[in-house]
Scaffold this active site. Structure first.
Site, short mmCIF file in Angstrom:
data_model
loop_
_atom_site.label_atom_id
_atom_site.label_comp_id
_atom_site.label_asym_id
_atom_site.label_seq_id
_atom_site.Cartn_x
_atom_site.Cartn_y
_atom_site.Cartn_z
N GLU A 35 41.63 28.10 23.80
CA GLU A 35 43.09 28.04 23.58
C GLU A 35 43.61 29.22 22.76
O GLU A 35 44.79 29.54 22.83
CB GLU A 35 43.46 26.70 22.93
CG GLU A 35 43.28 25.54 23.91
CD GLU A 35 43.44 24.17 23.29
OE1 GLU A 35 43.95 23.26 23.99
OE2 GLU A 35 43.03 23.97 22.13
N GLU A 77 45.36 16.56 18.85
CA GLU A 77 45.60 17.29 17.59
C GLU A 77 47.04 17.34 17.11
O GLU A 77 47.28 17.57 15.91
CB GLU A 77 45.10 18.75 17.71
CG GLU A 77 43.61 18.90 17.95
CD GLU A 77 43.21 18.80 19.42
OE1 GLU A 77 44.12 18.90 20.29
OE2 GLU A 77 42.01 18.61 19.71
N ASP A 116 45.23 18.38 33.08
CA ASP A 116 44.72 17.22 33.84
C ASP A 116 45.75 16.11 33.73
O ASP A 116 46.72 16.25 33.00
CB ASP A 116 43.36 16.76 33.26
CG ASP A 116 43.48 16.40 31.79
OD1 ASP A 116 43.20 17.27 30.95
OD2 ASP A 116 43.89 15.27 31.48
#
Ligand code: 4EH
Length: 228
Positions: free
Chosen positions: A12, A173, A196
């Site tokens: 990321e 998170e 997803d």
């Protein structure tokens, strides 16, 4: 003004680091923090590792040790809303913890005394995101993002989270970063690109789309940085 950019996984933040004009590594608290410069802006970039505890720790260090005055999260998420397709971007208007449960004492899901179920994100940063989306000619959804210490790969759990929190997407998170920034008075922003749809195929889709979706989120964040 120093800006923190946080992701959960190396994938990321890699597409952020590759665009920096200069980068210096600082090792601290079992992690690496990248002090970087991008188009004249001072940034501190880190990936926290997965989940609420690591992301809260990293957000705290970015603010308290590195002196960051605003915080942006870039990463991927599982979609709940049927309007979100793989690769689409969503910004959080608020974040809640879907795995926080003291309902045995009569409290709603996601609530602890003296806390709140849903923590709102900074309005100015959201406005900047909408300006960037307009300039890029892309659509940007806004909605509640639900956070928990679970990779959700079940339609049943996903629908429960959607119904209980009116959430459009889920990840692991955002809400913990929100708790830290809210407590320390730091404006924050959570951006996620869908990797997803949190159903039975989520694990397979995640592995396929992590890299491409993380890049979509990172490139959008860098356009935002130029306007902060
Ligand atoms: O940081 C974690 C990553 C999955 S766990 C949360 N991230 C990705 C967002 C996310 C997500 N969270 C919960 C994307 N899809 C999600 C979903 N449920 N369906 C992980 C992934 N790879 C290796 C190790 N852990």
């Amino acid at each position: 003004m120093k800006i923190a950019i946080i992701g959960a996984m190396r994938e990321e933040i890699d597409p952020l680091l590759s665009h920096m004009d200069s980068v210096e590594e600082i090792h601290y608290a079992n992690n690496v923090y990248y002090e970087a410069s991008y188009k004249g802006k001072e940034l501190v970039i880190a990936y926290s590792k997965i989940g609420k505890v690591f992301s809260a720790l990293t957000a705290t260090i970015l603010i308290e040790k590195f002196g960051c005055k605003t915080l942006l999260f870039s990463g991927v998420a599982g979609a709940i809303s049927g309007e979100l397709k793989i690769g689409d971007l969503i910004i959080a208007d608020g974040l809640c913890q879907h795995d926080l449960d003291i309902t045995a004492f009569g409290h709603p899901y996601g609530f602890v005394p003296e806390g709140e179920v849903c923590i709102p994100t900074d309005m100015c940063l959201r406005n900047i995101a909408h300006e960037v989306a307009k300039a890029k000619g892309i659509s940007l959804k806004e909605g509640i993002i639900a956070t928990g210490d679970q990779f959700v790969a079940s339609s049943e759990r996903k629908n429960w989270v959607g119904d209980t929190f009116k959430a459009a997407a889920l990840e692991m998170e955002g809400a913990s970063v929100a708790v830290v920034c809210d407590a320390l008075g730091i404006p924050f922003f959570i951006l996620r690109a869908i990797s997803d749809t949190a159903n039975d195929e989520a694990g397979v889709d995640f592995d396929i789309f992590l890299e491409s979706s993380a890049k979509i989120s990172a490139e959008f964040i860098l356009d935002m940085v130029e306007r902060i």
